[in-house]
Scaffold this motif. Structure first.
Motif, PDB file in Angstrom:
ATOM      1  N   CYS A 200       0.866  -1.012  -0.041  1.00 62.58           N
ATOM      2  CA  CYS A 200      -0.035  -0.061  -0.062  1.00 62.58           C
ATOM      3  C   CYS A 200       0.993   1.172  -0.064  1.00 62.58           C
ATOM      4  O   CYS A 200       1.757   1.319   0.835  1.00 62.58           O
ATOM      5  CB  CYS A 200      -0.959   0.184   1.108  1.00 62.58           C
ATOM      6  N   LEU A 201       0.622   2.333  -0.818  1.00 64.60           N
ATOM      7  CA  LEU A 201       1.322   3.534  -0.728  1.00 64.60           C
ATOM      8  C   LEU A 201       0.745   4.576   0.251  1.00 64.60           C
ATOM      9  O   LEU A 201      -0.584   4.536   0.257  1.00 64.60           O
ATOM     10  CB  LEU A 201       1.232   4.047  -2.211  1.00 64.60           C
ATOM     11  N   GLN A 202       1.701   4.794   1.055  1.00 61.95           N
ATOM     12  CA  GLN A 202       1.251   5.628   2.092  1.00 61.95           C
ATOM     13  C   GLN A 202       1.968   7.002   2.306  1.00 61.95           C
ATOM     14  O   GLN A 202       3.070   7.032   1.823  1.00 61.95           O
ATOM     15  CB  GLN A 202       1.203   4.800   3.458  1.00 61.95           C
ATOM     16  N   SER A 203       1.095   8.096   2.959  1.00 66.63           N
ATOM     17  CA  SER A 203       1.713   9.297   2.757  1.00 66.63           C
ATOM     18  C   SER A 203       2.617   9.290   4.312  1.00 66.63           C
ATOM     19  O   SER A 203       3.527  10.130   4.316  1.00 66.63           O
ATOM     20  CB  SER A 203       0.828  10.515   2.795  1.00 66.63           C
ATOM     21  N   GLN A 204       1.980   8.720   5.149  1.00 66.49           N
ATOM     22  CA  GLN A 204       2.627   8.725   6.505  1.00 66.49           C
ATOM     23  C   GLN A 204       3.040   7.485   6.820  1.00 66.49           C
ATOM     24  O   GLN A 204       1.949   6.626   7.480  1.00 66.49           O
ATOM     25  CB  GLN A 204       1.565   9.482   7.425  1.00 66.49           C
ATOM     26  N   ALA A 236       2.634  -4.716   3.022  1.00 67.21           N
ATOM     27  CA  ALA A 236       3.693  -3.861   3.348  1.00 67.21           C
ATOM     28  C   ALA A 236       3.130  -2.334   2.905  1.00 67.21           C
ATOM     29  O   ALA A 236       2.205  -2.265   2.414  1.00 67.21           O
ATOM     30  CB  ALA A 236       4.648  -4.116   2.059  1.00 67.21           C
ATOM     31  N   ASN A 237       3.937  -1.461   3.582  1.00 67.45           N
ATOM     32  CA  ASN A 237       3.788  -0.016   3.226  1.00 67.45           C
ATOM     33  C   ASN A 237       5.033   0.611   2.673  1.00 67.45           C
ATOM     34  O   ASN A 237       6.013   0.369   2.770  1.00 67.45           O
ATOM     35  CB  ASN A 237       3.572   0.954   4.525  1.00 67.45           C
ATOM     36  N   LEU A 238       4.511   1.293   1.575  1.00 64.86           N
ATOM     37  CA  LEU A 238       5.617   1.945   0.846  1.00 64.86           C
ATOM     38  C   LEU A 238       5.478   3.652   0.922  1.00 64.86           C
ATOM     39  O   LEU A 238       4.337   3.973   0.762  1.00 64.86           O
ATOM     40  CB  LEU A 238       5.646   1.383  -0.738  1.00 64.86           C
ATOM     41  N   ASP A 239       6.589   4.350   0.954  1.00 63.99           N
ATOM     42  CA  ASP A 239       6.462   5.665   1.102  1.00 63.99           C
ATOM     43  C   ASP A 239       6.176   6.402  -0.087  1.00 63.99           C
ATOM     44  O   ASP A 239       6.831   6.184  -1.255  1.00 63.99           O
ATOM     45  CB  ASP A 239       7.849   6.350   1.600  1.00 63.99           C
ATOM     46  N   ILE A 240       5.032   7.163  -0.482  1.00 67.21           N
ATOM     47  CA  ILE A 240       4.533   7.499  -1.664  1.00 67.21           C
ATOM     48  C   ILE A 240       5.261   8.664  -1.938  1.00 67.21           C
ATOM     49  O   ILE A 240       5.648   9.112  -3.119  1.00 67.21           O
ATOM     50  CB  ILE A 240       3.045   8.058  -1.479  1.00 67.21           C
ATOM     51  N   HIS A 241       6.033   9.402  -1.022  1.00 68.51           N
ATOM     52  CA  HIS A 241       6.747  10.571  -1.446  1.00 68.51           C
ATOM     53  C   HIS A 241       8.248  10.073  -1.823  1.00 68.51           C
ATOM     54  O   HIS A 241       9.039  10.997  -2.318  1.00 68.51           O
ATOM     55  CB  HIS A 241       6.966  11.483  -0.231  1.00 68.51           C
ATOM     56  N   ALA A 242       8.429   8.880  -1.593  1.00 76.03           N
ATOM     57  CA  ALA A 242      10.084   8.222  -2.041  1.00 76.03           C
ATOM     58  C   ALA A 242      10.072   7.931  -3.384  1.00 76.03           C
ATOM     59  O   ALA A 242       9.048   7.851  -4.075  1.00 76.03           O
ATOM     60  CB  ALA A 242      10.290   7.101  -1.204  1.00 76.03           C
ATOM     61  N   GLU A 243      11.445   8.449  -3.791  1.00 75.79           N
ATOM     62  CA  GLU A 243      11.357   7.754  -5.429  1.00 75.79           C
ATOM     63  C   GLU A 243      11.661   6.460  -5.699  1.00 75.79           C
ATOM     64  O   GLU A 243      12.709   5.807  -5.489  1.00 75.79           O
ATOM     65  CB  GLU A 243      12.561   8.774  -5.721  1.00 75.79           C
ATOM     66  N   LEU A 244      10.323   5.817  -5.838  1.00 71.52           N
ATOM     67  CA  LEU A 244      10.446   4.323  -5.834  1.00 71.52           C
ATOM     68  C   LEU A 244      10.845   3.930  -7.107  1.00 71.52           C
ATOM     69  O   LEU A 244      10.918   4.470  -8.216  1.00 71.52           O
ATOM     70  CB  LEU A 244       8.932   3.800  -5.489  1.00 71.52           C
ATOM     71  N   THR A 245      11.474   2.802  -7.173  1.00 72.77           N
ATOM     72  CA  THR A 245      11.920   2.171  -8.428  1.00 72.77           C
ATOM     73  C   THR A 245      11.416   0.804  -8.475  1.00 72.77           C
ATOM     74  O   THR A 245      10.736   0.175  -7.769  1.00 72.77           O
ATOM     75  CB  THR A 245      13.632   1.974  -8.248  1.00 72.77           C
ATOM     76  N   ILE A 246      11.581  -0.049  -9.651  1.00 72.56           N
ATOM     77  CA  ILE A 246      11.104  -1.282 -10.142  1.00 72.56           C
ATOM     78  C   ILE A 246      11.673  -2.090  -8.952  1.00 72.56           C
ATOM     79  O   ILE A 246      11.095  -3.215  -8.644  1.00 72.56           O
ATOM     80  CB  ILE A 246      11.514  -1.647 -11.428  1.00 72.56           C
ATOM     81  N   LEU A 257      -3.687   1.824  -3.726  1.00 66.14           N
ATOM     82  CA  LEU A 257      -3.551   3.212  -3.256  1.00 66.14           C
ATOM     83  C   LEU A 257      -5.178   3.974  -3.628  1.00 66.14           C
ATOM     84  O   LEU A 257      -5.952   3.275  -4.080  1.00 66.14           O
ATOM     85  CB  LEU A 257      -2.514   4.063  -4.072  1.00 66.14           C
ATOM     86  N   THR A 258      -5.176   5.217  -2.952  1.00 69.16           N
ATOM     87  CA  THR A 258      -6.489   5.963  -3.137  1.00 69.16           C
ATOM     88  C   THR A 258      -6.262   6.887  -4.641  1.00 69.16           C
ATOM     89  O   THR A 258      -5.015   7.234  -4.751  1.00 69.16           O
ATOM     90  CB  THR A 258      -6.973   6.490  -2.005  1.00 69.16           C
ATOM     91  N   ASN A 259      -7.408   7.434  -4.819  1.00 70.59           N
ATOM     92  CA  ASN A 259      -7.284   8.598  -5.785  1.00 70.59           C
ATOM     93  C   ASN A 259      -6.522   9.642  -5.213  1.00 70.59           C
ATOM     94  O   ASN A 259      -5.820  10.350  -6.049  1.00 70.59           O
ATOM     95  CB  ASN A 259      -8.686   9.155  -6.428  1.00 70.59           C
ATOM     96  N   ASP A 260      -6.860  10.095  -4.138  1.00 76.50           N
ATOM     97  CA  ASP A 260      -6.217  11.276  -3.509  1.00 76.50           C
ATOM     98  C   ASP A 260      -4.547  10.988  -3.518  1.00 76.50           C
ATOM     99  O   ASP A 260      -3.641  11.778  -3.628  1.00 76.50           O
ATOM    100  CB  ASP A 260      -6.487  11.693  -2.214  1.00 76.50           C
ATOM    101  N   GLN A 261      -4.300   9.743  -3.392  1.00 73.78           N
ATOM    102  CA  GLN A 261      -2.663   9.665  -2.888  1.00 73.78           C
ATOM    103  C   GLN A 261      -2.120   9.405  -4.397  1.00 73.78           C
ATOM    104  O   GLN A 261      -0.946   9.576  -4.713  1.00 73.78           O
ATOM    105  CB  GLN A 261      -2.634   8.122  -2.394  1.00 73.78           C
ATOM    106  N   ALA A 262      -2.998   8.761  -5.552  1.00 73.14           N
ATOM    107  CA  ALA A 262      -2.468   8.872  -6.955  1.00 73.14           C
ATOM    108  C   ALA A 262      -1.825  10.355  -7.135  1.00 73.14           C
ATOM    109  O   ALA A 262      -0.977  10.398  -8.152  1.00 73.14           O
ATOM    110  CB  ALA A 262      -3.479   8.473  -7.760  1.00 73.14           C
ATOM    111  N   ILE A 263      -2.504  11.480  -6.849  1.00 73.99           N
ATOM    112  CA  ILE A 263      -2.097  12.812  -7.247  1.00 73.99           C
ATOM    113  C   ILE A 263      -0.691  13.114  -6.819  1.00 73.99           C
ATOM    114  O   ILE A 263      -0.125  13.941  -7.334  1.00 73.99           O
ATOM    115  CB  ILE A 263      -3.190  13.912  -6.870  1.00 73.99           C
ATOM    116  N   GLU A 264      -0.236  12.455  -5.660  1.00 73.31           N
ATOM    117  CA  GLU A 264       0.826  12.751  -4.853  1.00 73.31           C
ATOM    118  C   GLU A 264       2.292  12.087  -5.490  1.00 73.31           C
ATOM    119  O   GLU A 264       3.177  11.978  -5.242  1.00 73.31           O
ATOM    120  CB  GLU A 264       0.824  12.352  -3.326  1.00 73.31           C
ATOM    121  N   ILE A 265       1.813  11.189  -6.387  1.00 77.71           N
ATOM    122  CA  ILE A 265       2.938  10.398  -6.973  1.00 77.71           C
ATOM    123  C   ILE A 265       4.042  11.038  -7.787  1.00 77.71           C
ATOM    124  O   ILE A 265       3.702  11.949  -8.596  1.00 77.71           O
ATOM    125  CB  ILE A 265       2.425   8.850  -7.854  1.00 77.71           C
ATOM    126  N   ASN A 266       5.330  10.952  -7.520  1.00 84.16           N
ATOM    127  CA  ASN A 266       6.267  11.757  -8.221  1.00 84.16           C
ATOM    128  C   ASN A 266       6.698  11.004  -9.755  1.00 84.16           C
ATOM    129  O   ASN A 266       6.405   9.801  -9.884  1.00 84.16           O
ATOM    130  CB  ASN A 266       7.597  12.064  -7.334  1.00 84.16           C
TER     131      ASN A 266
END
Length: 483
Positions: A200-204, A236-246, A257-266
């Motif tokens: 799950c992509l999480q902000s906190q 698992a929780n993954l930091d949505i603000h981190a620069e995630l790789t494959i 993830l939620t639609n609100d979290q999708a907007i935060e993806i870098n």
């Protein structure tokens, strides 16, 4: 469910017997190890480790023949039973075993003690006699660290500082300190066909995520209604603000993830998600539509569809057929108009995060999927999507991304504020299982078409297997014959 690996892919080697072969201890041992290895691979491939029967743990009085310093309330008796471990070895405890818990808690801290069972190969023990018969045996350990994957947990116990008096719990589902805790014993069972790993992509990351508990409850439901599937925990929780790789995403079957979290993806995570879905991963986006225009439109659309269906189902006299045709035409016109407005509203919602999610392929609504599509038919059959407490839901997919419009996951745990009946909860769980089953199948098929870098090489290995050489020889004979 915990993750239990499959056995290593290695060829079996057995003794080639011919007339005049001299049998010595080494050859006899080779023949014996072949059958043992084959049996272990069989059970490790088809079954998960755990307790088969017995192996209960009960508090007992200390044996009277021991010194006074050991006659205390720390004694338990392990009952006879059978288990199978991670390597496919059978563990047999033929008689009751008295065991004393020796761990002591200090500084007013609660110490967790794990009582575990493990297989012992008698050939690896130092032999003190020359008996011809070796009895396969076991070892019982108490640990303060988490059990190893090769251990079979038979009991755990929370120990507090001071005198220890081991007791049976008053409530076996809520044991207290110094009471036997049997809730985490694993039972041996058939291995599920697909194990699903979710992130799950999480902000906190420091705060607990409710979606993890919802997937946990869905996994518990799967163990009884869809045992061929299982969720590997923890989620698992993954930091949505981190620069995630494959590298961060590839271990997971599904990313939530939620639609609100999708907007935060870098940008870095967006590129990783594109590569992730190309390798078979699935992205699940859940968007709440409660008290929105889209919810009202979907409700109106559902009411019109029900009215249209009921009109077609009811039989009328000849004098009323003309009126029915007129009403049917009006309903059809209103239904087409509301569908256009609903689709436009949905597209507006998708546009808010489509620039961050790989969604170039058009999204297809659930109702337009083929009847045998896995989302609609495996393992549970759905002809249409039912409303949740009169609140409609909608599912859109392009194969690699699933958009869930509604609060489906909130129902999986049974703790929703909607006060739903059991049948509605089960329907939502079955729909969630269909989504996970689709993700598991998609991931498995894609992985089956990947070249494993571990075995990739430009030249033939010097220790080619006999099977490879035989295959090459057959290919050469076929080519020569055709020539």
């Amino acid at each position: 469910m915990n993750e239990f690996p499959y056995p290593e892919v290695q060829p079996f080697e057995r003794l080639q017997v011919s007339d005049g072969l001299m049998i010595n201890s080494q050859r006899w041992q080779l023949a014996h190890e072949y059958h043992q290895h084959r049996q272990n691979v069989l059970y490790q491939s088809l079954f998960l480790p755990g307790i088969i029967c017995g192996l209960g743990v009960a508090p007992i009085e200390a044996p009277q023949d021991l010194p006074a310093q050991f006659r205390d309330g720390r004694w338990v008796q392990i009952q006879p039973g059978l288990a199978i471990d991670l390597q496919g070895n059978f563990i047999v405890v033929p008689t009751p075993i008295n065991f004393r818990i020796a761990t002591i808690a200090y500084n007013r801290a609660i110490e967790m003690v794990y009582l575990v069972l493990s297989y012992v190969d008698p050939t690896k023990l130092r032999q003190t006699n020359s008996n011809e018969i070796l009895v396969e045996t076991f070892r019982i350990n108490e640990k303060t660290d988490l059990p190893l994957s090769t251990d079979i947990e038979i009991c755990r116990l929370a120990i507090a500082e001071g005198k220890l008096e081991i007791q049976k719990p008053v409530d076996v589902f809520a044991p207290k300190a110094c009471q036997l805790d049997m809730r985490y014993r694993l039972a041996a069972q058939i291995r599920p066909q697909n194990s699903i790993r979710i992130a799950c992509l999480q902000s906190q990351l420091g705060q607990p995520s409710p979606i993890q508990q919802r997937f946990h409850f869905l996994g518990r439901a799967m163990s009884s209604i869809a045992p061929s599937l299982s969720i590997i925990e923890p989620i698992a929780n993954l930091d949505i603000h981190a620069e995630l790789t494959i590298k961060h995403l590839s271990p997971y079957t599904l990313i939530y993830l939620t639609n609100d979290q999708a907007i935060e993806i870098n940008d870095s995570t967006e590129l990783a998600l594109r590569e992730y879905i190309a390798k078979g991963g699935l992205i699940l986006i859940e968007a709440s539509i409660r008290q929105t225009k889209l919810e009202n439109l979907l409700e109106i659309q559902q009411e019109l569809e029900n009215a249209h269906h009921n009109l077609l189902k009811n039989t009328q006299s000849n004098t009323q057929q003309a009126d029915r045709a007129l009403i049917q035409a009006e309903l059809q016109s209103e239904l087409e108009a509301i569908k256009i407005e609903t689709n436009n509203t949905i597209q507006d919602l998708l546009n808010t995060f489509s620039s961050h999610i790989p969604m170039e392929t058009p999204m297809q609504p659930f109702s337009d999927l083929e009847p045998d599509h896995p989302l609609r038919s495996q393992p549970f059959l759905f002809s249409h999507l039912s409303a949740i407490a009169n609140s409609p839901i909608q599912i859109l997919t392009n194969g690699s991304v699933i958009i869930l419009l509604g609060e489906l996951s909130q129902v999986w745990s049974g703790q929703s504020d909607l006060f739903l009946p059991r049948e509605s909860i089960r329907n939502c769980q079955e729909l969630g299982i269909n989504i996970l089953n689709y993700a598991a199948q998609r991931y498995s098929i894609h992985q089956s078409m990947q070249v494993n870098a571990q075995y990739q090489s430009n030249t033939a290995l010097p220790d080619e297997s006999d099977q490879r050489r035989i295959t090459n020889m057959v290919d050469k004979l076929v080519v020569d014959k055709l020539a």
